[in-house]
Motif scaffolding. Structure first.
Motif, mmCIF file in Angstrom:
data_model
loop_
_atom_site.group_PDB
_atom_site.id
_atom_site.type_symbol
_atom_site.label_atom_id
_atom_site.label_comp_id
_atom_site.label_asym_id
_atom_site.label_seq_id
_atom_site.Cartn_x
_atom_site.Cartn_y
_atom_site.Cartn_z
ATOM 1 N N CYS A 159 -37.097 24.590 -5.300
ATOM 2 C CA CYS A 159 -36.041 24.289 -6.271
ATOM 3 C C CYS A 159 -35.086 25.481 -6.368
ATOM 4 C CB CYS A 159 -36.622 23.964 -7.647
ATOM 5 S SG CYS A 159 -37.282 25.383 -8.516
ATOM 6 N N VAL A 160 -33.916 25.197 -6.957
ATOM 7 C CA VAL A 160 -32.966 26.266 -7.265
ATOM 8 C C VAL A 160 -32.698 26.189 -8.767
ATOM 9 C CG1 VAL A 160 -30.598 27.126 -6.928
ATOM 10 C CG2 VAL A 160 -31.893 26.224 -4.972
ATOM 11 N N VAL A 161 -32.868 27.310 -9.449
ATOM 12 C CA VAL A 161 -32.557 27.356 -10.875
ATOM 13 C C VAL A 161 -31.144 27.908 -11.005
ATOM 14 C CG1 VAL A 161 -33.233 28.287 -13.122
ATOM 15 C CG2 VAL A 161 -34.977 27.825 -11.379
ATOM 16 N N MET A 162 -30.320 27.212 -11.770
ATOM 17 C CA MET A 162 -28.933 27.672 -11.955
ATOM 18 C C MET A 162 -28.916 29.066 -12.537
ATOM 19 S SD MET A 162 -27.365 24.418 -13.937
ATOM 20 C CE MET A 162 -25.746 25.115 -14.174
ATOM 21 N N VAL A 163 -27.966 29.846 -12.075
ATOM 22 C CA VAL A 163 -27.883 31.227 -12.570
ATOM 23 C C VAL A 163 -27.691 31.255 -14.094
ATOM 24 C CG1 VAL A 163 -25.379 31.528 -12.192
ATOM 25 C CG2 VAL A 163 -26.896 33.482 -11.982
ATOM 26 N N GLU A 164 -26.999 30.261 -14.628
ATOM 27 C CA GLU A 164 -26.768 30.181 -16.083
ATOM 28 C C GLU A 164 -28.067 29.999 -16.874
ATOM 29 O OE1 GLU A 164 -25.199 28.549 -13.716
ATOM 30 O OE2 GLU A 164 -23.066 28.278 -14.141
ATOM 31 N N HIS A 165 -29.114 29.528 -16.205
ATOM 32 C CA HIS A 165 -30.388 29.269 -16.893
ATOM 33 C C HIS A 165 -31.395 30.396 -16.688
ATOM 34 C CE1 HIS A 165 -29.538 24.638 -16.875
ATOM 35 N NE2 HIS A 165 -28.688 25.348 -17.608
ATOM 36 N N THR A 166 -30.898 31.557 -16.240
ATOM 37 C CA THR A 166 -31.818 32.668 -15.981
ATOM 38 C C THR A 166 -31.347 33.919 -16.717
ATOM 39 O OG1 THR A 166 -30.557 33.418 -14.072
ATOM 40 C CG2 THR A 166 -32.300 31.812 -13.636
ATOM 41 N N ARG A 167 -32.259 34.896 -16.784
ATOM 42 C CA ARG A 167 -31.882 36.181 -17.380
ATOM 43 C C ARG A 167 -32.403 37.271 -16.460
ATOM 44 N NH1 ARG A 167 -34.470 36.949 -22.994
ATOM 45 N NH2 ARG A 167 -36.057 38.049 -21.791
ATOM 46 N N GLU A 168 -31.572 38.297 -16.228
ATOM 47 C CA GLU A 168 -32.053 39.405 -15.387
ATOM 48 C C GLU A 168 -32.936 40.309 -16.210
ATOM 49 O OE1 GLU A 168 -29.337 41.525 -12.845
ATOM 50 O OE2 GLU A 168 -28.169 39.702 -12.508
ATOM 51 N N GLU A 169 -34.075 40.719 -15.644
ATOM 52 C CA GLU A 169 -35.012 41.632 -16.305
ATOM 53 C C GLU A 169 -34.922 42.988 -15.597
ATOM 54 O OE1 GLU A 169 -38.253 39.634 -18.301
ATOM 55 O OE2 GLU A 169 -36.196 39.358 -19.015
ATOM 56 N N ILE A 174 -36.302 38.422 -12.502
ATOM 57 C CA ILE A 174 -35.547 37.523 -13.384
ATOM 58 C C ILE A 174 -36.545 36.648 -14.128
ATOM 59 C CG2 ILE A 174 -33.477 37.377 -11.915
ATOM 60 C CD1 ILE A 174 -34.961 34.283 -11.680
ATOM 61 N N ARG A 175 -36.049 35.993 -15.200
ATOM 62 C CA ARG A 175 -36.875 35.057 -15.939
ATOM 63 C C ARG A 175 -36.090 33.746 -16.083
ATOM 64 N NH1 ARG A 175 -41.394 34.871 -18.955
ATOM 65 N NH2 ARG A 175 -42.186 36.994 -18.834
ATOM 66 N N VAL A 176 -36.756 32.629 -15.940
ATOM 67 C CA VAL A 176 -36.115 31.319 -16.092
ATOM 68 C C VAL A 176 -36.132 30.958 -17.571
ATOM 69 C CG1 VAL A 176 -36.237 28.869 -15.476
ATOM 70 C CG2 VAL A 176 -36.818 30.627 -13.778
ATOM 71 N N MET A 177 -34.931 30.732 -18.150
ATOM 72 C CA MET A 177 -34.836 30.468 -19.587
ATOM 73 C C MET A 177 -34.845 28.959 -19.882
ATOM 74 S SD MET A 177 -34.733 33.542 -20.265
ATOM 75 C CE MET A 177 -34.671 33.412 -22.060
ATOM 76 N N LYS A 178 -34.435 28.196 -18.915
ATOM 77 C CA LYS A 178 -34.347 26.746 -19.146
ATOM 78 C C LYS A 178 -34.826 26.053 -17.876
ATOM 79 C CE LYS A 178 -30.947 23.431 -20.725
ATOM 80 N NZ LYS A 178 -29.542 23.127 -20.610
ATOM 81 N N LYS A 179 -35.844 25.195 -18.021
ATOM 82 C CA LYS A 179 -36.492 24.666 -16.821
ATOM 83 C C LYS A 179 -36.000 23.287 -16.397
ATOM 84 C CE LYS A 179 -40.756 25.124 -18.041
ATOM 85 N NZ LYS A 179 -42.211 25.118 -18.020
ATOM 86 N N ASP A 180 -35.437 22.577 -17.375
ATOM 87 C CA ASP A 180 -35.090 21.193 -17.038
ATOM 88 C C ASP A 180 -33.952 21.163 -16.010
ATOM 89 O OD1 ASP A 180 -33.697 22.411 -19.006
ATOM 90 O OD2 ASP A 180 -32.940 20.564 -19.866
ATOM 91 N N GLY A 181 -33.771 20.022 -15.447
ATOM 92 C CA GLY A 181 -32.707 19.871 -14.447
ATOM 93 C C GLY A 181 -33.310 19.536 -13.113
ATOM 94 N N PRO A 182 -32.473 19.028 -12.209
ATOM 95 C CA PRO A 182 -32.942 18.603 -10.888
ATOM 96 C C PRO A 182 -33.260 19.807 -10.007
ATOM 97 C CG PRO A 182 -30.559 18.411 -11.063
ATOM 98 C CD PRO A 182 -31.037 18.906 -12.383
#
Ligand code: AMP
Ligand code: MG
Length: 398
Positions: free
Chosen positions: A102-112, A117-125
């Motif tokens: 899968c690819v998580v949109m950059v908008e749904h992640t936070r740089e640590e 990085i951490r995924v902030m929002k998991k839903d989505g295709p």
């Protein structure tokens, strides 16, 4: 006199042998007709690719901090496979690295810190365009006979089709008859008018994707008309002549055609505007030439081109006139007294979806057509179509 539908069948059946094909570069292919089926030489997309700017990773890992191991721009082969707890920064259109699902949109992640990085929002295709999901290698993407519009240009480019096999454009000779006619650049004297039909016909021919060739104005005398028809037939695939086909004292065209061995298929069609419409063929056994004699009245010429000549030209190019017909309701009732002919009426289409007759005073009033989006037909025997009824509109703006 024959019915319009029969006349249309006759002209279409005479165009059964399509023209030869040629190749043109992709940049010159707009409006042309494909001469062959086009297949794809590759899968589209050719690889699993990212539909987003984001991070390619494993769905199973979305709850944990992920180590960024690589940045993958579009056009680059990923070097590293994704293992547990890892991700790669990826751009839209880049190849998905092995191991990622899968690819998580950059908008749904936070740089640590420390490259995580951490995924902030998991839903989505999954945000992955799968290999071959649009087109598979070997698929027919476009069929022979298709008219090439900008969308087909994109398809042809995608599958690497350049040059493009297209049908040769028929040369359509246009000439006018009438002693009253002068060219647009001239000022008519009190008994003259400007020749508008020829320029309009050339434009209609060009819009249909064919090659117009203007031969000029023939004065109303048999010698001149004969000479010009001979020349036009020799130098064109199809000849369109306006005027001189009715039963006036100076209308010699049908006889001249017979002298020139043109086999006349019909001379009168139960259509309004129209009626005197001559159609004939020459040497139909050998590829052939075709002749249309249209009434001189500008509206008749315009309409008959749209409903009779244009479908013929498309058939000659191995295609069909793919122009849209829509069903719409009438804003105001249409009435007429004589019902012995099929009548074509120009209509405008408003943004509320209703169609309305464009007023015109008669067959000479071509200006009315500048406001028309389409044409509707009143069949033989029909005296009225009531307000609110559904009518089929042939859209004429393309
Ligand atoms: P005809 O079919 O030759 O009897 O012409 C019928 C009417 O159409 C006459 O009023 C002509 O003046 C007019 N007309 C004929 N040819 C043209 C033309 N090329 N451009 C504009 N009007 C024309
Ligand atoms: Mg005339």
């Amino acid at each position: 006199m024959i019915y319009f539908d029969d006349a249309l069948q006759i002209v279409l059946s005479c165009a059964s042998a399509p023209l030869d094909s040629e190749e043109v570069s992709l940049t010159r292919a707009l409006g042309r007709i494909l001469a062959a089926d086009i297949t794809s030489d590759m899968d589209m997309p050719p690889f699993d690719k990212s539909a987003m700017d984001g991070y390619a990773c494993r769905v199973a890992d979305l709850d944990r901090p992920l180590k960024v191991i690589e940045t993958i721009p579009a056009g680059y082969q990923p070097r590293l496979a994704i293992s547990q707890g890892e991700c790669s920064k990826i751009m839209t259109g880049a190849m998905i690295p092995e191991g990622a699902d899968c690819v998580v949109m950059v908008e749904h992640t936070r740089e640590e810190e420390d490259g995580f990085i951490r995924v902030m929002k998991k839903d989505g295709p999954p945000n992955i365009s799968r290999r071959a999901e649009d087109i598979q290698q070997g698929d027919t993407v476009l069929k022979r006979g298709t008219r090439i519009t900008p969308a087909e240009i994109a398809d042809l480019a995608s599958v690497g089709c350049d040059p493009v096999p297209v049908v040769r454009r028929p040369v359509v000779g246009v000439l006018a008859t009438g002693c009253e006619l002068v060219e647009p650049t001239q000022k008519p004297n009190p008994v003259q008018i400007r020749n508008s039909n020829s320029y309009q016909l050339c434009a209609q021919v060009e819009r249909a994707g064919c090659l117009p060739h203007y031969f000029g104005i023939a004065e109303d005398n048999p010698e001149t008309i004969d000479r010009m028809i001979k020349q036009a037939l020799a130098e064109s695939d199809v000849v369109l002549l306006s005027g001189g086909v009715s039963m006036g004292d100076f209308d010699f065209v049908p006889e001249i055609l017979e002298h020139n061995k043109v086999e006349i298929k019909f001379r009168k069609v139960a259509v309004k505007p129209g009626k005197p419409v001559v159609f004939g063929t020459l040497d139909s056994s050998r590829g052939g030439k075709y002749f249309f004699g249209l009434p001189g009245n500008p509206v008749s010429t315009f309409v008959l081109f749209e409903v009779l000549v244009r479908p013929f030209l498309f058939r000659l190019m191995g295609s069909s006139d793919q122009r849209l017909r829509i069903t719409a309701r009438l804003r105001k009732s249409l009435k007429r007294k004589k019902v012995d002919r099929m009548e074509y009426i120009p209509v405008s289409l408003a943004s509320d979806g209703l169609v309305e007759r464009v007023d015109y005073h008669g067959s000479a009033h071509i200006h009315a057509y500048t406001g028309a989006h389409g044409i509707i037909a009143l069949p033989i025997g029909v005296a009225e179509i009531k307000e609110g009824s559904e009518v089929s509109v042939l859209l004429i703006s393309s």
